[in-house]
Write a protein that holds these residues in place. Structure first.
Motif, PDB file in Angstrom:
ATOM      1  N   PHE A   1     -20.511 137.558 -24.452  1.00 28.07           N
ATOM      2  CA  PHE A   1     -21.617 136.295 -24.922  1.00 28.07           C
ATOM      3  C   PHE A   1     -22.955 136.479 -24.567  1.00 28.07           C
ATOM      4  CE2 PHE A   1     -16.989 134.908 -24.545  1.00 28.07           C
ATOM      5  CZ  PHE A   1     -16.781 134.243 -25.878  1.00 28.07           C
ATOM      6  N   THR A   2     -23.867 136.204 -25.306  1.00 25.69           N
ATOM      7  CA  THR A   2     -25.298 135.972 -24.889  1.00 25.69           C
ATOM      8  C   THR A   2     -25.208 134.409 -24.679  1.00 25.69           C
ATOM      9  OG1 THR A   2     -25.727 135.482 -27.315  1.00 25.69           O
ATOM     10  CG2 THR A   2     -26.078 137.781 -26.531  1.00 25.69           C
ATOM     11  N   GLY A   3     -26.080 133.975 -24.086  1.00 22.10           N
ATOM     12  CA  GLY A   3     -26.805 132.605 -23.444  1.00 22.10           C
ATOM     13  C   GLY A   3     -26.474 131.826 -24.784  1.00 22.10           C
ATOM     14  N   PRO A   4     -27.154 132.045 -25.913  1.00 22.17           N
ATOM     15  CA  PRO A   4     -27.202 131.253 -27.208  1.00 22.17           C
ATOM     16  C   PRO A   4     -25.787 131.079 -27.683  1.00 22.17           C
ATOM     17  CG  PRO A   4     -29.043 132.665 -27.401  1.00 22.17           C
ATOM     18  CD  PRO A   4     -28.249 132.908 -26.199  1.00 22.17           C
ATOM     19  N   MET A   5     -24.987 132.197 -27.672  1.00 21.95           N
ATOM     20  CA  MET A   5     -23.729 132.303 -28.103  1.00 21.95           C
ATOM     21  C   MET A   5     -22.701 131.209 -27.300  1.00 21.95           C
ATOM     22  SD  MET A   5     -22.725 136.092 -29.011  1.00 21.95           S
ATOM     23  CE  MET A   5     -20.741 135.535 -29.372  1.00 21.95           C
ATOM     24  N   LEU A   6     -23.034 131.146 -25.956  1.00 23.59           N
ATOM     25  CA  LEU A   6     -22.094 130.286 -25.179  1.00 23.59           C
ATOM     26  C   LEU A   6     -22.607 128.905 -25.201  1.00 23.59           C
ATOM     27  CD1 LEU A   6     -22.175 132.003 -21.602  1.00 23.59           C
ATOM     28  CD2 LEU A   6     -20.160 131.693 -23.117  1.00 23.59           C
ATOM     29  N   THR A   7     -23.872 128.575 -25.555  1.00 24.67           N
ATOM     30  CA  THR A   7     -24.363 127.261 -25.994  1.00 24.67           C
ATOM     31  C   THR A   7     -23.818 126.856 -27.240  1.00 24.67           C
ATOM     32  OG1 THR A   7     -26.493 127.742 -24.750  1.00 24.67           O
ATOM     33  CG2 THR A   7     -26.372 125.916 -26.255  1.00 24.67           C
ATOM     34  N   ASP A   8     -23.832 127.521 -28.321  1.00 24.11           N
ATOM     35  CA  ASP A   8     -23.271 127.301 -29.539  1.00 24.11           C
ATOM     36  C   ASP A   8     -21.800 126.745 -29.641  1.00 24.11           C
ATOM     37  OD1 ASP A   8     -25.759 127.353 -30.499  1.00 24.11           O
ATOM     38  OD2 ASP A   8     -25.678 129.201 -31.504  1.00 24.11           O
ATOM     39  N   LEU A   9     -21.294 127.722 -28.941  1.00 26.30           N
ATOM     40  CA  LEU A   9     -19.600 127.870 -28.953  1.00 26.30           C
ATOM     41  C   LEU A   9     -18.971 127.082 -27.805  1.00 26.30           C
ATOM     42  CD1 LEU A   9     -19.281 131.603 -29.831  1.00 26.30           C
ATOM     43  CD2 LEU A   9     -18.976 129.779 -31.379  1.00 26.30           C
ATOM     44  N   ASN A  10     -19.497 126.777 -26.955  1.00 29.56           N
ATOM     45  CA  ASN A  10     -19.117 126.123 -25.753  1.00 29.56           C
ATOM     46  C   ASN A  10     -18.813 124.361 -25.816  1.00 29.56           C
ATOM     47  OD1 ASN A  10     -17.132 125.895 -23.410  1.00 29.56           O
ATOM     48  ND2 ASN A  10     -18.811 126.090 -21.990  1.00 29.56           N
ATOM     49  N   THR A  11     -18.514 124.075 -27.153  1.00 27.31           N
ATOM     50  CA  THR A  11     -18.672 122.511 -27.457  1.00 27.31           C
ATOM     51  C   THR A  11     -17.159 122.200 -28.220  1.00 27.31           C
ATOM     52  OG1 THR A  11     -19.706 123.089 -29.499  1.00 27.31           O
ATOM     53  CG2 THR A  11     -21.077 122.497 -27.539  1.00 27.31           C
TER      54      THR A  11
END
Length: 502
Positions: free
Chosen positions: A472-482
């Protein structure tokens, strides 16, 4: 699954694929119900995925509903019966659109990505080479249940022989296990002719020449032929030649004598070419395949295992893995097992490890975690489609890190093969934990089982670690971890109702 539940599953699927009049063909392979459709737009993908017995869907040349082995063989006849029972006398050419039911759609972004990737893969796969490989796969896939059954019986016979239990039963088990393999060329010939548009029984008749004991009296290329020489590759080539000869005969032979002349000329011409050409050539190719696989793993097992285990998932996505089916079957004919399958099975282990890492990294995405919990039991048993199409492939990076896990597990198994502990699977089809009953090797069952289990463990751990730290990249985690699903919403997949099937 009880018979009434099988029918209930078929009844639940039928309206979601547009009803009986939208079905043009029905078949099944090891894990999937494959149906031809008149109008693809009538299929309700999300509703299908919510059916308890459905593990996933794959949109390819045919629409494929993943049900798992065992279940698919029981649901398909019920589905066929329902279609025949409710089909209109004259199916409409343009069926009225079926309204899509209102329901909560979870992980919408991932579903869109997955659909786009499937469409792109479908377009890429529509090449002459890949379409030909699919047809070759269609020849061998119907043989898999017999290969599995006979492989397990062979393993049971080996256990009884080694322990000295029930000595009177051992020869009977050996006969049951070996009977099919001794005649597999006939079945390959029959299926080849059927697949390429010839008369199936003529394909089987020509291929039967290969296994006839009397061929030992025939000289070709300065040597006596051996019964079975050329194996399944020779049978495939012989039956394909029979189809071409039969088509020429149908074109030129007068109708009045067609029933006499065409079968005779087809078997005569194809049989002579098989005896005095194809058996020798196919025998040389088969021998080269066997010796190449043995040499490759004996001299570069770790590297070969790393490459094979790491590339198998991409091969599956491109449809090129179907080229391996005749190779597996040839190795089983020659050695009693295929050394390649346990290595390739490590790709599934990497996929499972990657999915567990995704589950841990996205604690707030209830939708995706529900999908993973539902698909993991099947993943452990070797059915990877739900995890591939529902999790790793749409996410992108986790698909790559899953391949890393497969490469690590493949290198582990390949290394021990290089060290002299050679083993393989007596059948094709199963993977993951489901492969344990089919393993066989020259070093005994103890080392064989231990090394395969060790490879699975390495694949799980490497796939998990690679995905957890690099998936995961940082933006991926931000987008998906919701959580994309409101608290009051009902998930489309109920993990408690999802069967743990291979």
């Amino acid at each position: 699954m009880a018979p009434d539940k099988n029918r209930a599953t078929a009844a639940a699927i039928l309206p979601l694929v547009g009803g009986p009049d939208n079905i043009t063909s029905i078949a099944h392979c090891m894990t999937r119900l494959r149906i031809g459709l008149r109008d693809r737009s009538l299929v309700q993908d999300e509703a299908l995925k919510a059916v308890p017995a459905v593990m996933g869907v794959v949109d390819d040349e045919t629409y494929q509903i993943v049900l798992g082995p065992g279940t698919v063989a029981r649901v398909t006849p019920e589905f066929e019966a329902l279609v025949a029972e409710h089909r209109s006398p004259t199916p409409p050419t343009s069926p009225p659109p079926t309204p899509t039911p209102s329901h909560s759609v979870t992980a919408e972004e991932l579903a869109d990505r997955g659909a786009a990737l499937k469409e792109a893969r479908k377009a890429r796969n529509a090449t002459p080479v890949k379409l030909f490989l699919r047809r070759v796969a269609n020849i061998f896939v119907p043989l898999i249940p017999a290969l599995i059954g006979c492989g397990i019986i062979a393993g049971l016979g080996g256990v009884l022989a080694n322990t000295g239990w029930l000595p009177a039963v051992v020869p009977a088990l050996a006969a049951m296990a070996s009977g099919f393999m001794s005649l597999i060329a006939v079945f390959v010939g029959y299926n080849t002719a059927k697949e390429f548009g010839g008369t199936p029984i003529l394909g089987g008749a020509v291929a039967a020449v290969i296994v006839f004991p009397g061929v030992a009296k025939i000289d070709a290329f300065g040597q006596h032929l051996s019964p079975g020489q050329g194996g399944v590759l020779g049978a495939l080539a012989a039956a394909y030649l029979a189809v071409r000869v039969e088509r020429l005969c149908r074109k030129w032979v007068p109708e009045a004598v067609d029933a006499l002349v065409t079968p005779t000329v087809t078997v005569l011409v194809s049989g002579l070419v098989t005896l005095f050409g194809l058996m020798f050539v196919a025998g040389e190719v088969s021998a080269a395949i066997g010796s190449s696989a043995t040499w490759l793993l004996a001299n570069g097992g770790a590297l070969a295992g790393l490459v094979l285990g790491g590339l198998f998932l991409p091969l599956v996505m491109l449809g090129l893995h179907q080229a391996l089916i005749p190779i597996h079957t040839t190795l089983i004919e020659q050695n009693g097992y295929t050394v390649l399958l346990p290595i390739l099975a490590m790709a599934g282990a990497g996929q499972v490890g990657a999915a567990i890492a995704v589950y841990c990294r996205l604690p707030h995405n209830r939708s995706l975690r529900t999908t993973i919990k539902s698909a993991l039991p099947a993943g452990f048993l070797g059915v990877g489609e739900p995890l591939i199409y529902g999790v790793s492939l749409p996410l992108g990076r986790p698909f790559v890190t899953a391949c890393v896990g497969g490469a690590a597990g493949g290198a582990f198994v390949g290394l021990f093969n290089q060290l002299g502990v050679a083993f393989g699977s007596t059948a094709i089809g199963p993977s993951g934990w489901a492969l344990f009953p089919l393993l066989d090797g020259k070093s005994g069952m103890g080392p064989t089982l231990a090394i395969y289990a060790g490879g699975l463990a390495v694949g799980y751990l490497a796939g998990f670690a690679a995905t957890y730290f690099f998936g995961f990249t940082g933006p991926m985690l931000t987008d998906l971890n919701t959580d994309p699903v409101p608290t009051s919403a009902t998930p489309t997949t109920d993990p408690d109702k999802e069967p743990a099937l291979a």
